[in-house]
Write an enzyme that holds these catalytic residues in place. Sequence first.
Site, PDB file in Angstrom:
ATOM      1  N   ARG A 260       0.850  -1.191   0.000  1.00 37.63           N
ATOM      2  CA  ARG A 260       0.000   0.000   0.000  1.00 37.63           C
ATOM      3  C   ARG A 260       0.887   1.241   0.000  1.00 37.63           C
ATOM      4  O   ARG A 260       1.624   1.483   0.949  1.00 37.63           O
ATOM      5  CB  ARG A 260      -0.904  -0.014   1.233  1.00 37.63           C
ATOM      6  CG  ARG A 260      -1.806   1.198   1.372  1.00 37.63           C
ATOM      7  CD  ARG A 260      -2.741   1.037   2.573  1.00 37.63           C
ATOM      8  NE  ARG A 260      -3.554   2.225   2.739  1.00 37.63           N
ATOM      9  CZ  ARG A 260      -3.379   3.146   3.678  1.00 37.63           C
ATOM     10  NH1 ARG A 260      -2.403   3.014   4.576  1.00 37.63           N
ATOM     11  NH2 ARG A 260      -4.165   4.205   3.751  1.00 37.63           N
TER      12      ARG A 260
ATOM     13  N   HIS B 231      -2.796  11.050   0.900  1.00 39.73           N
ATOM     14  CA  HIS B 231      -2.246  10.848   2.234  1.00 39.73           C
ATOM     15  C   HIS B 231      -1.659  12.184   2.701  1.00 39.73           C
ATOM     16  O   HIS B 231      -0.478  12.286   2.994  1.00 39.73           O
ATOM     17  CB  HIS B 231      -1.198   9.730   2.229  1.00 39.73           C
ATOM     18  CG  HIS B 231      -0.944   9.139   3.586  1.00 39.73           C
ATOM     19  ND1 HIS B 231      -0.953   7.785   3.820  1.00 39.73           N
ATOM     20  CD2 HIS B 231      -0.686   9.718   4.778  1.00 39.73           C
ATOM     21  CE1 HIS B 231      -0.690   7.550   5.090  1.00 39.73           C
ATOM     22  NE2 HIS B 231      -0.522   8.713   5.704  1.00 39.73           N
TER      23      HIS B 231
ATOM     24  N   GLU C 223      -7.147   8.495   6.326  1.00 37.07           N
ATOM     25  CA  GLU C 223      -7.356   9.212   7.583  1.00 37.07           C
ATOM     26  C   GLU C 223      -7.838  10.648   7.379  1.00 37.07           C
ATOM     27  O   GLU C 223      -7.172  11.617   7.771  1.00 37.07           O
ATOM     28  CB  GLU C 223      -6.078   9.192   8.422  1.00 37.07           C
ATOM     29  CG  GLU C 223      -5.663   7.796   8.846  1.00 37.07           C
ATOM     30  CD  GLU C 223      -4.489   7.786   9.812  1.00 37.07           C
ATOM     31  OE1 GLU C 223      -3.902   8.865  10.066  1.00 37.07           O
ATOM     32  OE2 GLU C 223      -4.146   6.705  10.320  1.00 37.07           O
TER      33      GLU C 223
ATOM     34  N   ASN D 276      -7.250   1.983  10.178  1.00 33.98           N
ATOM     35  CA  ASN D 276      -5.940   2.258  10.777  1.00 33.98           C
ATOM     36  C   ASN D 276      -6.104   2.309  12.285  1.00 33.98           C
ATOM     37  O   ASN D 276      -6.945   3.073  12.788  1.00 33.98           O
ATOM     38  CB  ASN D 276      -5.368   3.589  10.289  1.00 33.98           C
ATOM     39  CG  ASN D 276      -5.003   3.567   8.818  1.00 33.98           C
ATOM     40  OD1 ASN D 276      -5.120   2.540   8.149  1.00 33.98           O
ATOM     41  ND2 ASN D 276      -4.556   4.693   8.304  1.00 33.98           N
TER      42      ASN D 276
ATOM     43  N   TYR E 116      -3.905   2.162  16.165  1.00 40.20           N
ATOM     44  CA  TYR E 116      -2.669   2.126  16.939  1.00 40.20           C
ATOM     45  C   TYR E 116      -2.938   1.963  18.432  1.00 40.20           C
ATOM     46  O   TYR E 116      -2.230   1.227  19.114  1.00 40.20           O
ATOM     47  CB  TYR E 116      -1.855   3.402  16.690  1.00 40.20           C
ATOM     48  CG  TYR E 116      -1.343   3.484  15.270  1.00 40.20           C
ATOM     49  CD1 TYR E 116      -0.160   2.851  14.901  1.00 40.20           C
ATOM     50  CD2 TYR E 116      -2.063   4.147  14.284  1.00 40.20           C
ATOM     51  CE1 TYR E 116       0.294   2.895  13.596  1.00 40.20           C
ATOM     52  CE2 TYR E 116      -1.616   4.200  12.973  1.00 40.20           C
ATOM     53  CZ  TYR E 116      -0.436   3.578  12.634  1.00 40.20           C
ATOM     54  OH  TYR E 116       0.006   3.617  11.336  1.00 40.20           O
TER      55      TYR E 116
ATOM     56  N   GLU F 179      -3.382   0.082   8.374  1.00 37.23           N
ATOM     57  CA  GLU F 179      -2.194   0.490   9.136  1.00 37.23           C
ATOM     58  C   GLU F 179      -2.306  -0.071  10.541  1.00 37.23           C
ATOM     59  O   GLU F 179      -3.356   0.020  11.175  1.00 37.23           O
ATOM     60  CB  GLU F 179      -2.059   2.012   9.244  1.00 37.23           C
ATOM     61  CG  GLU F 179      -1.660   2.737   7.986  1.00 37.23           C
ATOM     62  CD  GLU F 179      -1.442   4.230   8.215  1.00 37.23           C
ATOM     63  OE1 GLU F 179      -1.127   4.617   9.366  1.00 37.23           O
ATOM     64  OE2 GLU F 179      -1.609   5.002   7.264  1.00 37.23           O
TER      65      GLU F 179
END
Length: 467
Positions: A87, A131, A176, A305, A307, A371
Amino acid sequence: MTALDARTGTTTDLRFPEGFRWGTATAAYQIEGAAGEDGRTPSIWDTFSRTPGKVRNGDTGDIAADHYHRVDEDVALMRRLGVTDYRFSIAWPRVQPTGRGPAVRKGLDFYRRLVDRLLDAGIRPVATLYHWDLPQELEDAGGWPHRETSYRFADYAAIMADALGDRVATWTTLNEPWCAAFLGYGNGVHAPGRTSALASLRAAHHLNLAHGLAARTLRGALPGAAEVSLTLNLHAVRAISQAPEDLDAARRIDAVGNRVFLDPVFHGRLPEDLIRDTASVTDWSFVQDGDLAAAAAPIDSLGINYYSPSVVGAGTSEAPSPWAGAERHVRFEPAPGPRTAMDWPVDADGLYELLTRLRDELPNVPLVITENGAAYDDYADPSGNVKDPERVAYLHAHLAAVHRALADGADVRGYFLWSLLDNFEWAYGYSKRFGIVHVDFATQRRTLKDSARWYAEVIARGGLEEA
């Protein structure tokens, strides 16, 4: 799925489905460099990183990981790891420098070369159109708070579909958009650095509109088998207690952090509670007839995504805040447990929570982890090795959470590890390392970290080994 036999203590594997996509991911401004070469003009991140005090140590993406000149080397690394998919993002100002008009041939040729190298290596290209590197000229004309930017984005999507549509099978419109809207225009910690709650909400809407217009454009230009997607950094929000005011704080963050995108894209509507929460900021009159229907153009998958989770309670946030409509009602609390070099809590359960929520709310939408990864203070030891056991533990826990969600009915089609390379980490400059490949930025030498070797074994095995 296999499980540990508690009676014998034997080692078993957590196998992923046949055809599961094992990938890694990067972003153009973070790795490409060549900021002024072959017709590329400044993006908002070029301008922002050159503004004193905005990026740690005054770092810029001028050279970054020099991927523009090292495509062959980097694709060879991916092939060595055995990834099935890669990606990458396309730098809008590299192919359409002003955000208007015809494309620059040399810019297109770079991405053609990258895609050709990937296909030659047996790696499936996954392209992201945006992005965060908006052409500076479009920002000067109003940026994402300005409606016209959405239409310019659809034109750019048409250029890229024409250039690469015969070779790229999966297209992501935006990465995002929450960060682009609320960190870029709300609290200003990302480019372009504006601090306006109204601008952030306008930007969020126009990003939704841009996504829908681009999705429709791609659908009309690409082969029928091509996939169109969107990637969101959805927030796994937890209230610090069951007190009504703390639960309301979590609701507010869910509205402006998640449903501001989920509801328009999948239901063609704005969240009613978000409209109430932000009534002191805007009446949303910038939303025109047909916008929400356009934003809800059908897509083939949703990228996630993730985290770390967010823990919130009633209170107030620091100003300027990215949380439009919630800043006077919500405070963020430290989550328990170990933390990464970003000071983010490590909690794989948050990923499981998101995946099972989406399983229930969007049962017909395939999901892809686009991600997931962690920054740690990596370094090459005297023998040249880069040992990163904390990252391996992080990745293992999160892949196990994905496997658990799969077992519980979530339709997860792939996992893209962030990131292939150490890179320019936005406002942190080069001080944070997310890569599974160590980059010595002085020499551009690439070194596989232990996590890269571990990930290669996971891919070859098709899953995790559990002790």
